[in-house]
Structures are given as structure tokens and as C-alpha cells.
Design a protein around this motif. Sequence first.
Motif, PDB file in Angstrom:
ATOM      1  N   GLN A   6      -0.904  -9.904   1.592  1.00 31.55           N
ATOM      2  CA  GLN A   6      -1.359  -8.512   1.587  1.00 31.55           C
ATOM      3  C   GLN A   6      -1.358  -7.950   0.161  1.00 31.55           C
ATOM      4  O   GLN A   6      -2.257  -7.197  -0.215  1.00 31.55           O
ATOM      5  CB  GLN A   6      -0.485  -7.659   2.508  1.00 31.55           C
ATOM      6  CG  GLN A   6      -0.726  -7.958   3.970  1.00 31.55           C
ATOM      7  CD  GLN A   6       0.327  -7.355   4.889  1.00 31.55           C
ATOM      8  OE1 GLN A   6       1.340  -6.827   4.449  1.00 31.55           O
ATOM      9  NE2 GLN A   6       0.087  -7.451   6.190  1.00 31.55           N
ATOM     10  N   SER A   7      -0.370  -8.336  -0.640  1.00 36.32           N
ATOM     11  CA  SER A   7      -0.316  -7.898  -2.031  1.00 36.32           C
ATOM     12  C   SER A   7      -1.521  -8.430  -2.797  1.00 36.32           C
ATOM     13  O   SER A   7      -2.188  -7.688  -3.526  1.00 36.32           O
ATOM     14  CB  SER A   7       0.987  -8.375  -2.684  1.00 36.32           C
ATOM     15  OG  SER A   7       1.033  -7.991  -4.035  1.00 36.32           O
ATOM     16  N   ASP A  67       0.773   3.693   1.825  1.00 32.48           N
ATOM     17  CA  ASP A  67       1.100   4.060   3.206  1.00 32.48           C
ATOM     18  C   ASP A  67       2.275   3.249   3.751  1.00 32.48           C
ATOM     19  O   ASP A  67       2.889   3.641   4.735  1.00 32.48           O
ATOM     20  CB  ASP A  67      -0.128   3.881   4.107  1.00 32.48           C
ATOM     21  CG  ASP A  67      -0.713   2.468   4.028  1.00 32.48           C
ATOM     22  OD1 ASP A  67      -0.680   1.859   2.931  1.00 32.48           O
ATOM     23  OD2 ASP A  67      -1.205   1.975   5.049  1.00 32.48           O
ATOM     24  N   TYR A 101       3.765   1.170  -6.480  1.00 32.60           N
ATOM     25  CA  TYR A 101       4.020   0.753  -5.097  1.00 32.60           C
ATOM     26  C   TYR A 101       4.387  -0.723  -4.992  1.00 32.60           C
ATOM     27  O   TYR A 101       3.878  -1.448  -4.156  1.00 32.60           O
ATOM     28  CB  TYR A 101       2.838   1.101  -4.178  1.00 32.60           C
ATOM     29  CG  TYR A 101       2.509   2.569  -4.197  1.00 32.60           C
ATOM     30  CD1 TYR A 101       3.374   3.502  -3.635  1.00 32.60           C
ATOM     31  CD2 TYR A 101       1.361   3.037  -4.817  1.00 32.60           C
ATOM     32  CE1 TYR A 101       3.093   4.861  -3.676  1.00 32.60           C
ATOM     33  CE2 TYR A 101       1.066   4.389  -4.866  1.00 32.60           C
ATOM     34  CZ  TYR A 101       1.939   5.287  -4.300  1.00 32.60           C
ATOM     35  OH  TYR A 101       1.661   6.628  -4.347  1.00 32.60           O
ATOM     36  N   LEU A 152      -4.579  -6.464  -1.764  1.00 28.98           N
ATOM     37  CA  LEU A 152      -4.559  -5.111  -2.340  1.00 28.98           C
ATOM     38  C   LEU A 152      -4.976  -5.131  -3.810  1.00 28.98           C
ATOM     39  O   LEU A 152      -5.794  -4.321  -4.241  1.00 28.98           O
ATOM     40  CB  LEU A 152      -3.149  -4.517  -2.254  1.00 28.98           C
ATOM     41  CG  LEU A 152      -2.745  -3.787  -1.003  1.00 28.98           C
ATOM     42  CD1 LEU A 152      -1.243  -3.504  -1.040  1.00 28.98           C
ATOM     43  CD2 LEU A 152      -3.520  -2.503  -0.850  1.00 28.98           C
ATOM     44  N   GLY A 156       0.834  -1.204   0.000  1.00 25.57           N
ATOM     45  CA  GLY A 156       0.000   0.000   0.000  1.00 25.57           C
ATOM     46  C   GLY A 156       0.863   1.245   0.000  1.00 25.57           C
ATOM     47  O   GLY A 156       2.004   1.229   0.477  1.00 25.57           O
TER      48      GLY A 156
END
Length: 125
Positions: free
Chosen positions: A103-104, A61, A82, A107, A59
Motif C-alpha cells: 500500500q505504501s 485517512d 504520514y 501511495l 494514507g
Amino acid sequence: MTESMGMTSEQLDELCANWPGATRSIKWEVDLVWSVSGKMFAIMCMLGPERGRLSFKVGPDRFLEMTDRPGITTAPYMARAYWVSINEPGEFSEIELSNHVRQSYELVRAGLPRKTQRALGVTLP
């Protein structure tokens, strides 16, 4: 999942194989690529001097935080989206790498059209 260091292509395959919509391919003759509905979420270099390099999306962030860590760089050609690369995956635990890949996937999946997400069985608000 073990506490071993690094991740092999077999471990990456085992990790991603049962995720909704996830597909495996070889691109650019040297990279093992996992995608969801045609959108890449993990790339592992299989041949040559960068063999074992693992790249994935993070992300916005987390991008600067991740690239400030030793052993993690911006991914070639993909940094603007990113993506980061772990050039020495043996320096990271399999569990940590698995969490980053998951997590990828999440996303990238979240960025798909709502209709596509629903077709993958994703519950949307």
C-alpha cells in the motif's frame, strides 16, 4: 507467502524487487531503503538497537488509526508525511506487513507525475 511473524530484509527484498520502478539502496549507513522513482516507500533498520524496525507511508485517512495500534508509532522525521514505524515487526504477520508495504508503494507511486507513472506501466484514467 507464509503466515510467519515479522519480516526479514531478505523477505522485504523479495517482496519489492519486481515492482515497477522499485529500487533498493542503503541510506544513513544503517537503513535498507526501497524507493520508486527516487521516492522512498519502505525503510528497514539493519543495525543497532532499532534493528528490524520497519517504516512505511500510509494514507492520511489511516494515519491516526495506525498510530493508535500497539506497536506502531509515528516514524521519526517522517510523520508529517504520514509515515509510521513498526518497532517490533515480530508482533505482526508477514502477510500484514507485506500488505502495508504494498500500500505504501502504491501511495508513493500514485503521487509521482503522470508521465513517470505511465513510464512505469501504470494505467491511468
